[in-house]
Motif scaffolding. Structure first.
Motif, PDB file in Angstrom:
ATOM      1  N   THR A  40       0.843  -1.192   0.000  1.00  0.00           N
ATOM      2  CA  THR A  40       0.000   0.000   0.000  1.00  0.00           C
ATOM      3  C   THR A  40       0.876   1.240   0.000  1.00  0.00           C
ATOM      4  N   CYS A  42       0.918   5.813  -0.578  1.00  0.00           N
ATOM      5  CA  CYS A  42       0.237   6.988  -0.033  1.00  0.00           C
ATOM      6  C   CYS A  42      -0.930   7.451  -0.888  1.00  0.00           C
ATOM      7  N   ARG A  44      -4.353   8.113  -2.490  1.00  0.00           N
ATOM      8  CA  ARG A  44      -5.703   7.925  -1.962  1.00  0.00           C
ATOM      9  C   ARG A  44      -6.578   7.251  -3.004  1.00  0.00           C
ATOM     10  N   PRO A  45      -7.084   6.055  -2.701  1.00  0.00           N
ATOM     11  CA  PRO A  45      -7.939   5.362  -3.669  1.00  0.00           C
ATOM     12  C   PRO A  45      -9.208   6.136  -4.005  1.00  0.00           C
ATOM     13  N   SER A  46      -9.690   6.934  -3.066  1.00  0.00           N
ATOM     14  CA  SER A  46     -10.950   7.643  -3.269  1.00  0.00           C
ATOM     15  C   SER A  46     -10.860   8.753  -4.311  1.00  0.00           C
ATOM     16  N   TRP A  50      -2.056  12.317  -4.027  1.00  0.00           N
ATOM     17  CA  TRP A  50      -0.823  11.742  -3.488  1.00  0.00           C
ATOM     18  C   TRP A  50      -0.301  12.611  -2.339  1.00  0.00           C
ATOM     19  N   ALA A  71       0.211   8.837   5.468  1.00  0.00           N
ATOM     20  CA  ALA A  71      -0.868   8.512   4.525  1.00  0.00           C
ATOM     21  C   ALA A  71      -0.932   7.015   4.251  1.00  0.00           C
ATOM     22  N   VAL A  72       0.219   6.360   4.128  1.00  0.00           N
ATOM     23  CA  VAL A  72       0.250   4.903   3.915  1.00  0.00           C
ATOM     24  C   VAL A  72      -0.428   4.198   5.084  1.00  0.00           C
ATOM     25  N   GLU A  74      -2.557   5.382   7.185  1.00  0.00           N
ATOM     26  CA  GLU A  74      -3.992   5.676   7.161  1.00  0.00           C
ATOM     27  C   GLU A  74      -4.693   4.836   6.095  1.00  0.00           C
ATOM     28  N   ASN A  75      -4.057   4.673   4.933  1.00  0.00           N
ATOM     29  CA  ASN A  75      -4.635   3.827   3.889  1.00  0.00           C
ATOM     30  C   ASN A  75      -4.735   2.374   4.348  1.00  0.00           C
ATOM     31  N   ASN A  78      -7.630   2.091   6.647  1.00  0.00           N
ATOM     32  CA  ASN A  78      -8.892   2.087   5.908  1.00  0.00           C
ATOM     33  C   ASN A  78      -9.152   0.755   5.198  1.00  0.00           C
ATOM     34  N   VAL A  79      -8.098   0.114   4.698  1.00  0.00           N
ATOM     35  CA  VAL A  79      -8.254  -1.198   4.066  1.00  0.00           C
ATOM     36  C   VAL A  79      -8.770  -2.209   5.088  1.00  0.00           C
TER      37      VAL A  79
END
Length: 152
Positions: A40, A42, A44-46, A50, A71-72, A74-75, A78-79
């Motif tokens: 994963t 940084c 953002r998939p949404s 970056w 950010a990583v 946090e991602n 979220n996963v």
């Protein structure tokens, strides 16, 4: 016990100043699901943004490993939340591999951000940090692959 099981530390009397991760984690004995989180970054998939990446007017990039690491993580959080219907998160990690493009330049900054999320060995997953020549995108300084265990 922490939500991600029991920490095992080879030398529990060693200072946490330089190593805030357990040598291993013992999975909780209760009914659980194991979540294997793919590498994963940084991004953002949404929305495709970056964090920690600035594109300069001349086409060069300014990259910030601290912002990227936050950010990583946090991602990853979220996963895990998404995969478990909100029952788990980054605190459920039992194992992680961190890939860093430039260990000399970026390890300390990555580790500082890591330690904000996992402030002690008692709650931190087992971890390996590996220096790599490059990652799949030139904007990436750090990538994390991880395993979490969540009681369902």
């Amino acid at each position: 016990m922490a939500p991600n099981g029991e920490a095992y530390v080879v030398n529990p009397n060693a200072s946490e100043g330089t190593s805030r991760f357990a040598n291993a984690r013992l999975s909780p004995a209760s009914p659980h699901r194991t979540i294997y989180v793919a590498g994963t970054a940084c991004v953002r998939p949404s929305d495709g943004t970056w964090p920690g990446v600035t594109e300069n007017a001349d086409g060069t990039l300014t990259l910030d490993v601290r912002v990227q690491t936050a950010a990583v993580l946090e991602n990853v959080d979220n996963v895990i939340k998404g995969a478990t219907g909100g029952k788990g998160g980054v605190q459920n990690l039992i194992d992680a591999v961190v890939y860093v493009v430039d260990m000399d330049r970026d390890y300390a900054g990555m580790n500082e951000e890591w330690n904000k999320v996992f402030p002690t060995r008692a709650v931190a997953p087992a971890r390996a940090t590996i220096g790599v020549r490059q990652l799949p995108d030139p904007r990436m300084l750090v990538e994390v692959k991880a395993v979490a265990v969540v009681e369902m």
